[in-house]
Write a protein that holds these residues in place. Structure first.
Motif, PDB file in Angstrom:
ATOM      1  N   SER A 287     -81.768  53.403 -48.104  1.00  0.00           N
ATOM      2  CA  SER A 287     -81.685  54.662 -48.841  1.00  0.00           C
ATOM      3  C   SER A 287     -82.320  55.801 -48.053  1.00  0.00           C
ATOM      4  CB  SER A 287     -82.376  54.513 -50.197  1.00  0.00           C
ATOM      5  OG  SER A 287     -82.362  55.720 -50.918  1.00  0.00           O
ATOM      6  N   LEU A 288     -83.474  55.546 -47.433  1.00  0.00           N
ATOM      7  CA  LEU A 288     -84.134  56.577 -46.627  1.00  0.00           C
ATOM      8  C   LEU A 288     -83.293  56.939 -45.411  1.00  0.00           C
ATOM      9  CD1 LEU A 288     -86.532  58.398 -46.101  1.00  0.00           C
ATOM     10  CD2 LEU A 288     -87.702  56.477 -45.010  1.00  0.00           C
ATOM     11  N   GLY A 294     -78.281  62.182 -43.508  1.00  0.00           N
ATOM     12  CA  GLY A 294     -77.345  62.984 -44.266  1.00  0.00           C
ATOM     13  C   GLY A 294     -76.064  62.243 -44.603  1.00  0.00           C
ATOM     14  N   ILE A 295     -76.166  60.912 -44.808  1.00  0.00           N
ATOM     15  CA  ILE A 295     -74.992  60.108 -45.136  1.00  0.00           C
ATOM     16  C   ILE A 295     -74.829  60.076 -46.648  1.00  0.00           C
ATOM     17  CG2 ILE A 295     -73.903  57.846 -44.905  1.00  0.00           C
ATOM     18  CD1 ILE A 295     -75.699  57.332 -42.491  1.00  0.00           C
ATOM     19  N   SER A 296     -73.720  60.581 -47.128  1.00  0.00           N
ATOM     20  CA  SER A 296     -73.481  60.614 -48.574  1.00  0.00           C
ATOM     21  C   SER A 296     -72.097  60.073 -48.928  1.00  0.00           C
ATOM     22  CB  SER A 296     -73.621  62.046 -49.102  1.00  0.00           C
ATOM     23  OG  SER A 296     -72.733  62.914 -48.413  1.00  0.00           O
ATOM     24  N   SER A 297     -71.563  59.231 -48.069  1.00  0.00           N
ATOM     25  CA  SER A 297     -70.224  58.693 -48.302  1.00  0.00           C
ATOM     26  C   SER A 297     -70.241  57.682 -49.450  1.00  0.00           C
ATOM     27  CB  SER A 297     -69.703  58.018 -47.034  1.00  0.00           C
ATOM     28  OG  SER A 297     -70.515  56.922 -46.686  1.00  0.00           O
ATOM     29  N   GLU A 304     -76.044  50.895 -51.178  1.00  0.00           N
ATOM     30  CA  GLU A 304     -77.321  51.010 -51.886  1.00  0.00           C
ATOM     31  C   GLU A 304     -77.279  50.242 -53.210  1.00  0.00           C
ATOM     32  OE1 GLU A 304     -78.739  54.965 -52.363  1.00  0.00           O
ATOM     33  OE2 GLU A 304     -78.354  55.539 -50.288  1.00  0.00           O
ATOM     34  N   ILE A 305     -76.193  50.386 -53.928  1.00  0.00           N
ATOM     35  CA  ILE A 305     -76.065  49.680 -55.213  1.00  0.00           C
ATOM     36  C   ILE A 305     -76.077  48.169 -54.996  1.00  0.00           C
ATOM     37  CG2 ILE A 305     -74.509  49.253 -57.153  1.00  0.00           C
ATOM     38  CD1 ILE A 305     -73.619  52.177 -56.900  1.00  0.00           C
ATOM     39  N   ALA A 306     -75.394  47.702 -53.927  1.00  0.00           N
ATOM     40  CA  ALA A 306     -75.342  46.268 -53.642  1.00  0.00           C
ATOM     41  C   ALA A 306     -76.737  45.721 -53.343  1.00  0.00           C
ATOM     42  CB  ALA A 306     -74.405  46.006 -52.470  1.00  0.00           C
ATOM     43  N   SER A 349     -75.940  53.530 -38.051  1.00  0.00           N
ATOM     44  CA  SER A 349     -76.221  54.901 -38.507  1.00  0.00           C
ATOM     45  C   SER A 349     -77.208  55.609 -37.578  1.00  0.00           C
ATOM     46  CB  SER A 349     -76.747  54.888 -39.941  1.00  0.00           C
ATOM     47  OG  SER A 349     -77.868  54.036 -40.064  1.00  0.00           O
ATOM     48  N   SER A 350     -78.203  54.872 -37.063  1.00  0.00           N
ATOM     49  CA  SER A 350     -79.161  55.476 -36.133  1.00  0.00           C
ATOM     50  C   SER A 350     -78.474  55.856 -34.830  1.00  0.00           C
ATOM     51  CB  SER A 350     -80.318  54.509 -35.851  1.00  0.00           C
ATOM     52  OG  SER A 350     -81.058  54.250 -37.012  1.00  0.00           O
ATOM     53  N   PHE A 351     -77.626  54.957 -34.324  1.00  0.00           N
ATOM     54  CA  PHE A 351     -76.920  55.234 -33.073  1.00  0.00           C
ATOM     55  C   PHE A 351     -75.995  56.438 -33.227  1.00  0.00           C
ATOM     56  CE2 PHE A 351     -73.301  54.698 -30.208  1.00  0.00           C
ATOM     57  CZ  PHE A 351     -73.956  54.599 -28.989  1.00  0.00           C
ATOM     58  N   LYS A 352     -75.303  56.523 -34.353  1.00  0.00           N
ATOM     59  CA  LYS A 352     -74.405  57.654 -34.583  1.00  0.00           C
ATOM     60  C   LYS A 352     -75.185  58.959 -34.638  1.00  0.00           C
ATOM     61  CE  LYS A 352     -70.701  59.234 -37.657  1.00  0.00           C
ATOM     62  NZ  LYS A 352     -71.228  60.610 -37.718  1.00  0.00           N
ATOM     63  N   THR A 353     -76.358  58.940 -35.278  1.00  0.00           N
ATOM     64  CA  THR A 353     -77.173  60.149 -35.362  1.00  0.00           C
ATOM     65  C   THR A 353     -77.670  60.571 -33.990  1.00  0.00           C
ATOM     66  OG1 THR A 353     -77.880  59.451 -37.570  1.00  0.00           O
ATOM     67  CG2 THR A 353     -79.134  61.205 -36.532  1.00  0.00           C
ATOM     68  N   VAL A 354     -78.104  59.589 -33.169  1.00  0.00           N
ATOM     69  CA  VAL A 354     -78.548  59.892 -31.801  1.00  0.00           C
ATOM     70  C   VAL A 354     -77.381  60.432 -30.982  1.00  0.00           C
ATOM     71  CG1 VAL A 354     -79.420  58.890 -29.656  1.00  0.00           C
ATOM     72  CG2 VAL A 354     -80.445  58.246 -31.839  1.00  0.00           C
ATOM     73  N   ALA A 355     -76.200  59.826 -31.142  1.00  0.00           N
ATOM     74  CA  ALA A 355     -75.010  60.274 -30.414  1.00  0.00           C
ATOM     75  C   ALA A 355     -74.628  61.698 -30.797  1.00  0.00           C
ATOM     76  CB  ALA A 355     -73.842  59.329 -30.672  1.00  0.00           C
TER      77      ALA A 355
END
Length: 636
Positions: A287-288, A294-297, A304-306, A349-355
């Protein structure tokens, strides 16, 4: 092109950091592992230790070949009766987590007896054996004597309880240890963590070091919790609140060695809470991550629900009617899936943000990958029981929490800095609007006065013309004199030719007059100055505002503000003096604010503007007089 180069550099450094972390875990596996200590091991339930062994090694970890009697609670008296029909096998402690011994259809619920015969040096000495958590109730005998009982393992009076215990005794020669265990309501059964054996002094030393290290780790988490709680409240940051929960849940599933070393507690609700905290950490980190990146898809929300649903399932799993048979097998598979999914999601998600060019996430990418390495080590090397430190997942979790804390600290510091800058700019704008409003009101009053004067001029001219016709020169002289007295108060005070400075001086003169502050200005400033109107306004407004507030706080002496401003030879010289009563506080060469904790924002703005023009600012404190001197040179 530069973006691709930076990404390659980040990946190389990340791989190097991961290699170092993997080496650390590999080192811990070999040198902080009860299963890898080069020490004598029991053979067929017999444990031989000589004086030489105690000289070479301080403590021992009897892991192999414990005599194990399944489905039987046997006391030393039972063994004296020389039973012949009781099944016996020899087990390695930690190889299995319950009484099923790896057989899928066998229940972990039941009773069992562990037995180990020590053969010690003939010289009597004081020895200790440290028993970690034994699930879920037991009695422990040294020879024929009951040494300790945790809970109640006996049929008809069963009561679960868990706690770390140290049993000390004086012994020599042959000493028999008997452990009777019953588990009726937990997914772990019996002795699953290798005990520690040695002289009482050495065992106590090891346990103390281990407890201190664990307590230091918890204190670090607690400090982070307090710090980020302050920021979460101060700037209303949701992300800081989530990080606080991560710290709390991490403390929840890593505090058990400390908790069970102090207290003996029932299984419920403590183990339910521990398991829930573990998997709640996975949910909170995901969640953090979504909030930071900024992922809100829709996929992010489903993830998160799972994980939140799995946390509820983990809580349910701790109850005895669920954690056996097929539910147990399904839960074990789900645990692995959750770990792999969490690691994969965080990495991608971390790699995409760094990219995308957000370099502050470089460390989070490394810490996330380190967590993935710890998950891999946990699967590849199951026989790992730390002597001093923590488990693989705890090391990985620590780096993950630290990575999130580092990124969040940067994000929050930037947000706090922006908030402070915005607040200061808002204050500056409010002050400028107030100055402009006061100047506008003054102009409006002067315009109204001019209209009245022009209206009255016709009457004055008519009266003067009448007196002149009548040649009443004495009356005309008196009338002109009275008119002059009435127009004297219409004179306007002008401090200097510079409109911005003059407006600021007039505004604070009005404010000071209302507070009965002696406001003196000696200004020689031309209409145009070689610095922007904005910088000039901020410079004068902050300095005079600080002086004004210091005078307002005065209670006993007469307040005074004295301003000298001069521009000559391409140099702007300012000197502002004010009286004060409240002591001026400083820290590291900076003046502290009297309105909040921290440095004064006004003095910071003044320093920034002065430095931008290559000027000099000097603060001086005399007897009840605070003086600020500014020199700006515009030679070039």
């Amino acid at each position: 092109m530069k973006k691709i180069s930076d990404l390659k550099k980040t990946m190389v450094l990340s791989l190097l950091a991961l290699f170092c972390f993997a080496l650390l875990l590999f080192f811990l596996y070999h040198y902080d592992n009860k299963y890898f200590q080069k020490s004598p091991q029991p053979v067929s339930g017999q444990y031989y230790l000589t004086e030489e062994d105690f000289k070479e090694q301080s403590v021992f970890f009897p892991v192999e070949d414990w005599a194990f009697y399944p489905n039987a609670l046997l006391t030393p008296l039972d063994f004296k009766n020389q039973m012949s029909d009781v099944f016996i096998q020899f087990v390695t402690i930690g190889e299995y987590n319950d009484f099923s011994m790896g057989r899928p259809r066998t229940s972990p619920i039941g009773s069992a007896t562990y037995r180990l015969t020590l053969h010690l040096p003939q010289k009597p000495a004081f020895y200790s054996i440290a028993l970690p958590e034994v699930f879920s109730s037991y009695t422990f005998y040294v020879n024929d004597d009951l040494a300790v009982q945790v809970g109640d393992p006996w049929t008809g009076s069963y009561k679960d309880a868990v706690g770390n215990r140290v049993v000390s005794f004086e012994g020599s020669g042959k000493v028999t240890l008997t452990l009777c265990v019953t588990n009726r309501n937990h997914f772990y059964s019996g002795l699953i963590y290798p005990p520690v054996f040695g002289t009482s002094q050495d065992v106590q030393h090891l346990l103390t070091v281990k407890l201190v290290l664990r307590s230091a780790f918890l204190m670090l988490l607690f400090t982070a919790t307090i710090l980020f709680s302050y920021f979460a409240f101060k700037i209303r940051d949701k992300r800081a609140g989530i990080f606080v929960l991560i710290c709390l849940t991490t403390m929840g599933y890593t505090a058990y060695p400390v908790v069970f070393s102090i207290w003996t507690l029932p299984l419920q609700p403590w183990y339910s809470l521990e398991l829930f905290c573990l998997y709640a950490t996975y949910f909170l980190t995901l969640s953090l991550q979504n909030n930071l990146c900024g992922i809100s898809s829709k996929a992010a929300k489903i993830s998160e629900i799972a994980l939140l649903t799995f946390c509820a399932a983990a809580l349910l799993y701790t109850f005895p009617f669920v954690n056996t048979g097929l539910p147990h097998s399904v839960f074990v598979i789900l645990v692995r899936c959750v770990k792999y999914f969490t690691v994969g999601y965080l990495l991608i998600s971390s790699f995409k943000t760094v990219a995308d060019g957000k370099s502050s996430f470089n460390f989070l990418l490394v810490s996330t990958a380190a967590f993935g390495v710890s998950v891999a080590f946990d699967r590849l090397f199951p026989l790992y029981e730390p002597i001093y430190g923590g488990w693989f997942l705890e090391y990985g979790g620590f780096f993950l929490v630290f990575g999130f804390g580092y990124v969040l600290w940067q994000e929050m510091t930037e947000a706090y800095r922006f908030q402070m800058t915005f607040t200061e700019e808002k204050n500056q704008l409010t002050r400028q609007i107030a100055i402009q409003k006061a100047h506008y009101l003054e102009l409006t009053e002067k315009i109204d006065e001019a209209i009245h004067i022009r209206h009255d001029e016709r009457h004055h001219f008519r009266t003067i013309y009448t007196l002149l016709e009548n040649k009443d020169f004495e009356a005309m002289e008196k009338y002109l004199k009275s008119c002059q007295e009435k127009t004297d108060h219409f004179t306007q005070t002008v401090f200097c030719q510079n409109m911005i400075s003059d407006a600021i001086f007039k505004y604070y003169q009005t404010q000071s007059d209302a507070k009965k502050i002696d406001f003196q200005v000696m200004a020689e400033l031309p209409p145009e100055l070689p610095l922007t109107d904005t910088d000039l306004s901020i410079l004068l407004s902050n300095l005079i505002e600080n002086a004004y507030e210091a005078c307002v706080r005065q209670k006993t002496s007469d307040p005074l503000i004295r301003i000298v401003a001069k521009y000559q030879r391409k140099q702007l010289m300012l000197r502002i003096e004010n009286s004060y009563e409240t002591p001026v506080k400083m820290k590291n060469g900076d003046y502290l604010s009297t309105k909040h904790d921290g440095k004064g924002k006004g003095t910071i703005s003044v320093r920034r503007i002065v430095e931008s023009y290559g000027g000099i600012v000097n603060f001086k404190i005399n007897s009840q007089i605070f003086q600020v001197s500014v020199l700006l040179s515009f030679m070039e």
